[in-house]
Design a protein around this motif. Structure first.
Motif, short mmCIF file in Angstrom:
data_model
loop_
_atom_site.label_atom_id
_atom_site.label_comp_id
_atom_site.label_asym_id
_atom_site.label_seq_id
_atom_site.Cartn_x
_atom_site.Cartn_y
_atom_site.Cartn_z
N ASP A 1 0.86 -1.19 0.00
CA ASP A 1 0.00 0.00 0.00
C ASP A 1 0.89 1.24 0.00
O ASP A 1 1.66 1.45 0.94
N LEU A 2 0.78 2.05 -1.06
CA LEU A 2 1.56 3.27 -1.15
C LEU A 2 0.68 4.50 -0.94
O LEU A 2 1.01 5.60 -1.39
N GLY A 3 -0.42 4.33 -0.23
CA GLY A 3 -1.29 5.45 0.12
C GLY A 3 -2.43 5.66 -0.86
O GLY A 3 -3.58 5.42 -0.52
N ASP A 4 -2.11 6.06 -2.08
CA ASP A 4 -3.16 6.31 -3.07
C ASP A 4 -3.26 5.21 -4.11
O ASP A 4 -4.09 5.24 -5.00
N HIS A 5 -2.36 4.20 -4.01
CA HIS A 5 -2.42 3.06 -4.92
C HIS A 5 -1.66 1.87 -4.31
O HIS A 5 -0.93 2.02 -3.33
N LEU A 6 -1.88 0.71 -4.92
CA LEU A 6 -1.16 -0.50 -4.53
C LEU A 6 -0.16 -0.85 -5.61
O LEU A 6 -0.37 -0.53 -6.79
N VAL A 7 0.91 -1.52 -5.20
CA VAL A 7 1.90 -2.02 -6.14
C VAL A 7 2.05 -3.51 -5.88
O VAL A 7 2.17 -3.94 -4.72
N GLU A 8 2.01 -4.30 -6.95
CA GLU A 8 2.23 -5.74 -6.81
C GLU A 8 3.70 -5.98 -6.46
O GLU A 8 4.59 -5.45 -7.12
N ILE A 9 3.92 -6.75 -5.39
CA ILE A 9 5.30 -7.00 -4.95
C ILE A 9 5.70 -8.47 -5.04
O ILE A 9 6.85 -8.81 -4.77
N GLY A 10 4.76 -9.35 -5.41
CA GLY A 10 5.13 -10.75 -5.53
C GLY A 10 3.95 -11.64 -5.82
O GLY A 10 2.79 -11.22 -5.71
N ARG A 11 4.29 -12.86 -6.22
CA ARG A 11 3.27 -13.88 -6.49
C ARG A 11 3.76 -15.22 -5.95
O ARG A 11 4.96 -15.48 -5.94
N ALA A 12 2.80 -16.03 -5.55
CA ALA A 12 3.12 -17.40 -5.13
C ALA A 12 2.05 -18.32 -5.68
O ALA A 12 0.86 -17.98 -5.68
N GLU A 13 2.46 -19.45 -6.19
CA GLU A 13 1.54 -20.47 -6.67
C GLU A 13 1.57 -21.60 -5.64
O GLU A 13 2.54 -22.36 -5.58
N ASN A 14 0.55 -21.67 -4.80
CA ASN A 14 0.49 -22.63 -3.70
C ASN A 14 -0.23 -23.89 -4.16
O ASN A 14 -1.40 -23.84 -4.54
N HIS B 1 -3.08 -9.03 0.20
CA HIS B 1 -3.02 -10.02 -0.88
C HIS B 1 -4.39 -10.29 -1.48
O HIS B 1 -5.42 -9.86 -0.97
N LYS B 2 -4.36 -11.02 -2.58
CA LYS B 2 -5.56 -11.53 -3.26
C LYS B 2 -5.24 -12.98 -3.61
O LYS B 2 -4.12 -13.30 -3.99
N VAL B 3 -6.23 -13.86 -3.47
CA VAL B 3 -6.03 -15.28 -3.72
C VAL B 3 -7.05 -15.74 -4.75
O VAL B 3 -8.21 -15.34 -4.72
N ARG B 4 -6.60 -16.60 -5.69
CA ARG B 4 -7.47 -17.12 -6.75
C ARG B 4 -7.14 -18.59 -7.00
O ARG B 4 -5.97 -18.97 -7.03
N ASN B 5 -8.19 -19.41 -7.17
CA ASN B 5 -7.98 -20.81 -7.55
C ASN B 5 -7.78 -20.86 -9.06
O ASN B 5 -8.73 -20.66 -9.82
N ARG C 1 -9.20 -5.26 6.39
CA ARG C 1 -9.52 -4.19 5.44
C ARG C 1 -9.57 -4.74 4.03
O ARG C 1 -8.75 -5.59 3.67
N VAL C 2 -10.52 -4.24 3.24
CA VAL C 2 -10.59 -4.52 1.81
C VAL C 2 -10.02 -3.29 1.11
O VAL C 2 -10.35 -2.16 1.46
N TYR C 3 -9.15 -3.52 0.12
CA TYR C 3 -8.48 -2.43 -0.59
C TYR C 3 -9.15 -2.19 -1.94
O TYR C 3 -9.20 -3.09 -2.77
N ASP C 4 -9.64 -0.98 -2.13
CA ASP C 4 -10.26 -0.58 -3.38
C ASP C 4 -9.44 0.55 -3.99
O ASP C 4 -9.95 1.61 -4.32
N LEU C 5 -8.14 0.31 -4.07
CA LEU C 5 -7.21 1.29 -4.63
C LEU C 5 -6.73 0.81 -5.99
O LEU C 5 -6.68 -0.40 -6.24
N PRO C 6 -6.33 1.72 -6.88
CA PRO C 6 -5.77 1.27 -8.15
C PRO C 6 -4.47 0.50 -7.92
O PRO C 6 -3.73 0.79 -6.97
N VAL C 7 -4.23 -0.49 -8.76
CA VAL C 7 -3.00 -1.26 -8.70
C VAL C 7 -2.13 -0.83 -9.86
O VAL C 7 -2.54 -0.91 -11.02
N LEU C 8 -0.95 -0.34 -9.54
CA LEU C 8 0.00 0.07 -10.57
C LEU C 8 1.08 -0.99 -10.70
O LEU C 8 1.57 -1.50 -9.69
N SER C 9 1.42 -1.31 -11.91
CA SER C 9 2.42 -2.33 -12.18
C SER C 9 3.81 -1.71 -12.10
O SER C 9 4.01 -0.57 -12.52
N THR C 10 4.75 -2.48 -11.60
CA THR C 10 6.14 -2.03 -11.58
C THR C 10 6.93 -2.71 -12.69
O THR C 10 8.13 -2.59 -12.76
N ARG C 11 6.24 -3.42 -13.53
CA ARG C 11 6.93 -4.17 -14.61
C ARG C 11 7.01 -3.37 -15.87
O ARG C 11 6.33 -2.53 -16.22
#
Length: 179
Positions: free
Chosen positions: A112-125, A140-144, A169-179
């Motif tokens: 959380d960077l205040g006004d947006h989120l940045v993806e920092i990693g992924r894991a495939e469990n 985080h967010k989780v998906r099957n 908390r649920v986050y309803d902020l824009p997600v900006l990519s760092t890629r």
């Protein structure tokens, strides 16, 4: 104040409940508790039989949580995810540890960077894998992502029977990519 526990009798649940009770009784910080509970789950990860066939069917609308045990300091929940089902981006009120019984849980981590989120990693469990975390830094967010219904066992450091959920908390902020 001693609060009575709520437990549903299930195959493989007792060693988890008694082990987590011992770990929680040590009063470690959240991060150390999550690691200790993860080690316990790796040893005692139950089979799919911890949920009934009806519970394992899930719901076409959304993922489903089945409360298996709750007491003042922790809860054990079975979560069922049909293919493609996911959570919103969220964080938790406490430490959490989870083990995958079936399916593939793709987890995306955010900062959380205040006004947006940045993806920092992924894991495939995948089935048999166990992980855990503690706030802060647990957004985080989780998906099957598998073609089969997924089942995971979650241990939360809170009484979800009282709180209704482990989500802080649920986050309803824009997600900006760092890629």
């Amino acid at each position: 104040m001693d609060v009575a526990a709520t437990t549903v009798a299930r195959p493989g649940l007792e060693p988890i409940v008694s082990g987590v009770s011992r770990i929680v009784g040590r009063r470690l910080d959240g991060h150390r508790t999550a690691l200790a509970v993860a080690a316990l789950l790796r040893e005692h990860l139950p089979s799919l039989d911890i949920l009934t066939p009806q519970e394992r069917a899930g719901s076409p609308e959304r993922y489903v949580s089945h409360l298996l045990h709750a007491e003042e300091h922790f809860s054990v929940v079975g979560v069922v995810w049909r293919p493609g089902q996911d959570t919103v981006i969220h964080d938790h009120v406490s430490w959490c540890t989870f083990g995958i019984l079936s399916g593939i849980e793709d987890e995306t981590l955010y900062r959380d960077l205040g006004d947006h989120l940045v993806e920092i990693g992924r894991a495939e469990n995948r089935p048999g894998e166990v992980s855990g975390f503690a706030p802060p830094g647990d957004i985080h967010k989780v998906r099957n992502t598998s073609s089969e219904t997924g089942v995971s066992l979650h241990v939360y450091g809170a009484d979800v029977s009282r709180l209704g959920s482990s989500v802080r908390r649920v986050y309803d902020l824009p997600v900006l990519s760092t890629r």
